[in-house]
Write a protein that holds these residues in place. Structure first.
Motif, mmCIF file in Angstrom:
data_model
loop_
_atom_site.group_PDB
_atom_site.id
_atom_site.type_symbol
_atom_site.label_atom_id
_atom_site.label_comp_id
_atom_site.label_asym_id
_atom_site.label_seq_id
_atom_site.Cartn_x
_atom_site.Cartn_y
_atom_site.Cartn_z
ATOM 1 N N VAL A 35 -6.527 -0.460 8.514
ATOM 2 C CA VAL A 35 -6.098 0.003 7.336
ATOM 3 C C VAL A 35 -5.194 -0.881 6.405
ATOM 4 N N ALA A 36 -5.559 -1.180 5.135
ATOM 5 C CA ALA A 36 -4.767 -1.854 4.334
ATOM 6 C C ALA A 36 -4.750 -1.319 3.027
ATOM 7 N N ALA A 37 -3.737 -1.629 2.173
ATOM 8 C CA ALA A 37 -3.588 -1.067 0.668
ATOM 9 C C ALA A 37 -3.129 -1.976 -0.145
ATOM 10 N N MET A 38 -4.106 -2.006 -1.448
ATOM 11 C CA MET A 38 -3.671 -2.789 -2.592
ATOM 12 C C MET A 38 -2.660 -1.864 -3.775
ATOM 13 N N SER A 39 -3.169 -0.688 -3.681
ATOM 14 C CA SER A 39 -2.361 0.313 -4.509
ATOM 15 C C SER A 39 -2.831 1.655 -4.215
ATOM 16 N N SER A 282 -3.799 3.008 13.437
ATOM 17 C CA SER A 282 -3.371 2.168 12.407
ATOM 18 C C SER A 282 -2.603 3.088 11.330
ATOM 19 N N VAL A 283 -1.555 2.454 10.654
ATOM 20 C CA VAL A 283 -0.914 2.922 9.471
ATOM 21 C C VAL A 283 -0.321 1.823 8.698
ATOM 22 N N THR A 284 -0.353 1.856 7.186
ATOM 23 C CA THR A 284 0.329 1.019 6.303
ATOM 24 C C THR A 284 1.017 1.818 5.177
ATOM 25 N N LEU A 294 -1.130 5.425 4.790
ATOM 26 C CA LEU A 294 -2.542 5.581 4.935
ATOM 27 C C LEU A 294 -2.587 5.488 6.397
ATOM 28 N N THR A 295 -3.169 6.373 7.156
ATOM 29 C CA THR A 295 -3.561 6.291 8.563
ATOM 30 C C THR A 295 -4.859 6.249 8.721
ATOM 31 N N ARG A 303 -6.598 8.919 6.367
ATOM 32 C CA ARG A 303 -5.784 10.005 5.681
ATOM 33 C C ARG A 303 -4.728 9.401 4.864
ATOM 34 N N VAL A 304 -4.428 9.696 3.720
ATOM 35 C CA VAL A 304 -3.265 9.527 2.787
ATOM 36 C C VAL A 304 -2.157 10.507 2.917
#
Length: 741
Positions: A35-39, A282-284, A294-295, A303-304
């Motif tokens: 998982v990854a997140a920009m926003s 994964s988690v971020t 996020l997982t 999931r958020v």
């Protein structure tokens, strides 16, 4: 129950509030591995289904970005506001434009699965880690350099600055690399098993810029920027920790045990356990989202999670999540029944609070005589949460049970999303639960990702008195012995006990002798002498030694192949090994390690080494084999990879096998023998990752591992070297490890 109660919300202040479900992202067809997140408005997930998916608000891209399909996505990282990178089991790194959803670059260079990615803080430099034990640095798809030094797979990466990157490995170490020089600046040790996760910390109580690590030992270690251990938190999880993320003074960990745990570094304790329907890979953290994270889970969903009440999921979505937890059916049928009357009634048992977060309890449904449920205590919510049922399976009462077991459980397994199928899991009193789980997975052809789930099922549902093995129970489940004895019908070497020692793998064949003569250097005297191999005279042996010394590597194949035959003869050993260093073995290795060495030289060299072992009782030969072991292992571990022809792969496996036999025949108390065998075990584990696709049966490697893994320290070494990460671990090797761990 209203949404606030379901979510376990306490104080609404950012520090005191607990996490609750915010969103469920469902769209993948298999495990969400990365998982990854920009926003908050752009989240990214990667899956075993081969897709990278972008989630914009509540929408997801319809078909997924399939740059790696059918290979699975193992790692993700955000490169910029417009670009992400992904790593895959196809051994590549892909640069993906999130606006066009198209790949812009594809980086090739790794020899195995790309298992980790990291991006430099203020540049476009990308680091990738792989099962091939290397770290590579990239820019826009171009490989800049390869960093070597780890002895096992690289599982995690973390940039400390634009010029420093950390790598964590299955060799139990963390390395700090200076990317300007391409050199390792420091090696850190602290974990007992493979290190799987790294993350930067933002601590008010510690020096800013420190980092955390976690791994297969279930522990978390905090480190200073200078590589000093600040604090160790043992047993944060009861199983492997796969990923870490941090926000302020909280450390968030994802685990094989199906939970995410929130470790408060100020309170120095786990303050919340968040159960998931399956393994959490994964988690971020989500940037600028007040601590939302996020997982990625093995149930195909991401999931958020949030601490902000206004962002919590609607009550119906929370109910669906809790139903997914409760749907983890631990359905069973006993040949030896557990008396339901001994299980406490739910009304009574659940009236008592748990004593620790994540504690589980079996209870009997209120108003029933035999319905059993599983609950987990949530410290943050202050209540027991149902996470599963223990029920009798549907079906015909005449359905036959497995025989020969004290317990038979019908386990409800949904592997591919098709109709549920109940599979019978047998367990014998006092048996190591890992042995039972491995047997079950092999019989049912199930993936090894279910291993820990099956083990935890057994530990939960078999009475403790029947789970405890006595001192004599830890024996070879195939033979009943505590040392290696292959099946009687095997054509492989026999035994591993006094008086019945394994044989060597030798290569005595002379079918190609005429071809050897044809390819010897053009020397009339040489060809005349070796028209026949026997009788073997001193002149012949001295001529062979001279040829090995002066023949260029490009022409040395036939000479080494001739040495393979000559070294089998007793009369040759005094000349080949008896005149001090260098020996004939040194000469052969000089050719094998040369940059000009061909495939033929590598194969012939391995076969020569194997044949040398037949004279192990002669001190000069044995000492040469031990002295040269590091060079042999280093040379061929680098050369042999998954694209290597089977002939060379098997030749090197035979070398490792013979070293394993050597340890069994020598005085195991000798440090030189023990140290050599440790290195051999590590190389054998790595060779399993390099197994060519066409090799269906690898008994020489399996038997070498069995002989080498004969105590607890060796079992731990094998795990650290990544053996349990093979795509297919032979069941008897997994059993062997579990007996000592």
């Amino acid at each position: 129950m209203d949404a606030e109660q379901r979510s376990g919300v306490g104080d609404s202040s950012p520090h005191a509030a607990t996490y609750r479900l915010s969103r469920t992202l469902a769209g993948h067809a298999a495990d969400v591995r990365a998982v990854a997140a920009m926003s908050r408005e752009l989240l990214i997930t990667g899956s075993r289904d081969g897709c990278v998916r972008l989630w914009r608000g509540n929408e997801l891209n319809s078909y997924g970005i399939r740059v790696h399909a059918p290979h699975y996505v193992q790692a993700l990282a955000v490169l910029s506001n417009e670009m992400i990178v992904s790593g895959s089991s196809d051994k590549t790194v892909a640069w993906i434009d999130v606006n066009t959803e198209q790949m812009t670059h594809l980086g090739k260079g790794h020899g195995d699965v790309v298992s980790a990615l990291a991006v430099a803080p203020t540049s476009t430099l990308v680091a990738s880690g792989s099962w091939d034990r290397t770290v590579r640095l990239w820019r826009d798809g171009e490989s800049l350099m390869s960093l070597t030094g780890h002895d096992a797979a690289v599982w995690a990466l973390l940039f400390l600055s634009d010029t420093e990157v950390l790598s964590a490995s299955a060799d139990c170490s963390i390395r700090l690399w200076d990317v300007r020089k391409g050199e390792c600046a420091q090696v850190l040790y602290g974990h007992d098993e493979a290190v799987r996760a790294l993350c930067r910390l933002e601590l008010s109580a510690h020096s800013r810029g420190s980092f955390a690590s976690a791994g297969n030992d279930g522990s978390v270690i905090l480190w200073s920027m200078h590589g000093e251990q600040i604090r160790r938190y043992p047993n944060v999880h009861g199983s492997f920790i796969y990923a870490l993320a941090a926000f302020q003074d909280m450390l968030i960990s994802a685990s094989e045990d199906r939970t995410v745990r929130i470790l408060d570094l100020q309170q120095q304790d786990v303050v919340q356990t968040i159960p998931h329907p399956n393994t959490v890979w994964s988690v971020t953290m989500i940037p600028n989202a007040d601590g939302d994270f996020l997982t990625g889970c093995a149930d195909s969903c991401a999931r958020v999670w949030t601490r902000i009440p206004e962002r919590s999921a609607p009550a119906e979505h929370v109910a669906e999540y809790e139903m997914a937890l409760a749907a983890q059916k631990t359905s069973m049928h006993h040949q030896h029944q557990i008396d339901p009357s001994q299980v406490p009634d739910a009304e009574t048992a659940l009236a008592q609070p748990g004593f620790r977060d994540g504690q589980t309890r079996l209870v009997r449904k209120s108003g029933t005589l035999d319905g059993i449920e599983v609950y987990m205590w949530s410290m943050s919510a202050g209540r027991w949460m149902k996470i599963g049922d223990v029920t009798d399976p549907p079906g015909s009462p005449e359905r036959p049970l497995k025989t020969g077991f004290d317990y038979v459980f019908d386990v409800d397994v949904d592997v591919d999303g098709s109709a549920h199928r109940y599979r019978q899991l047998g367990y014998r009193r006092g048996e190591n639960p890992y042995v039972a789980a491995e047997r079950f997975l092999e019989e049912e052809h199930l993936p090894r990702t279910y291993l820990e789930q099956i083990v935890q099922f057994l530990i939960t549902h078999v009475p403790a008195s029947d789970m405890r093995a006595d001192a004599g129970a830890l024996t070879d489940p195939l033979t009943g012995a505590d040392r290696y004895v292959p099946p009687a019908a095997s054509s492989l070497p026999q035994g591993h006990s006094a008086g019945n020692l394994p044989d060597w793998i030798l290569f005595p064949g002379t079918d190609s002798y005429e071809r050897i003569l044809e390819h010897l250097p053009e020397n009339d005297r040489c060809r005349s002498l070796f028209q026949t191999l026997k009788p073997l005279t001193a002149e012949k042996v001295r001529m062979l030694s001279a040829l090995l010394e002066r023949t260029p590597p490009a022409q040395a194949v036939a000479v080494i192949d001739l040495a393979r035959l000559v070294v089998l003869e007793n009369d040759a050993i005094q000349i080949l090994f008896g005149n001090g260093q260098p020996t004939v073995l040194d000469s052969v290795l000089r050719h094998a390690s040369s940059a000009e060495a061909s495939f033929g030289i590598h194969v012939s060299s391995c076969r020569f080494i194997c044949n040398s072992f037949v004279h192990w009782q002669r001190a000069p030969v044995r000492e040469a084999l031990l002295r040269c072991a590091d060079l042999i292992l280093d040379t061929f571990t680098i050369i042999v990879h998954s694209d290597t022809p089977e002939k060379l792969w098997r030749a090197f496996a035979a070398v490792l096998y013979n070293y394993a036999v050597l340890e069994s025949r020598c005085d195991a108390g000798r440090q030189s023998v023990r140290s050599c065998a440790d290195r051999v075990l590590q190389s054998a584990c790595l060779l399993g990752f390099a197994r060519p696709a066409g090799v269906q049966e690898a008994s020489e490697l399996t038997d070498a591992l069995w002989m080498l893994i004969h105590d607890a320290s060796r079992a731990q070494l094998a795990i650290s070297a990544g053996l349990l990460e093979w795509e297919e671990v032979p069941s008897k090797i997994a059993e062997r490890i579990r007996m000592f761990v």
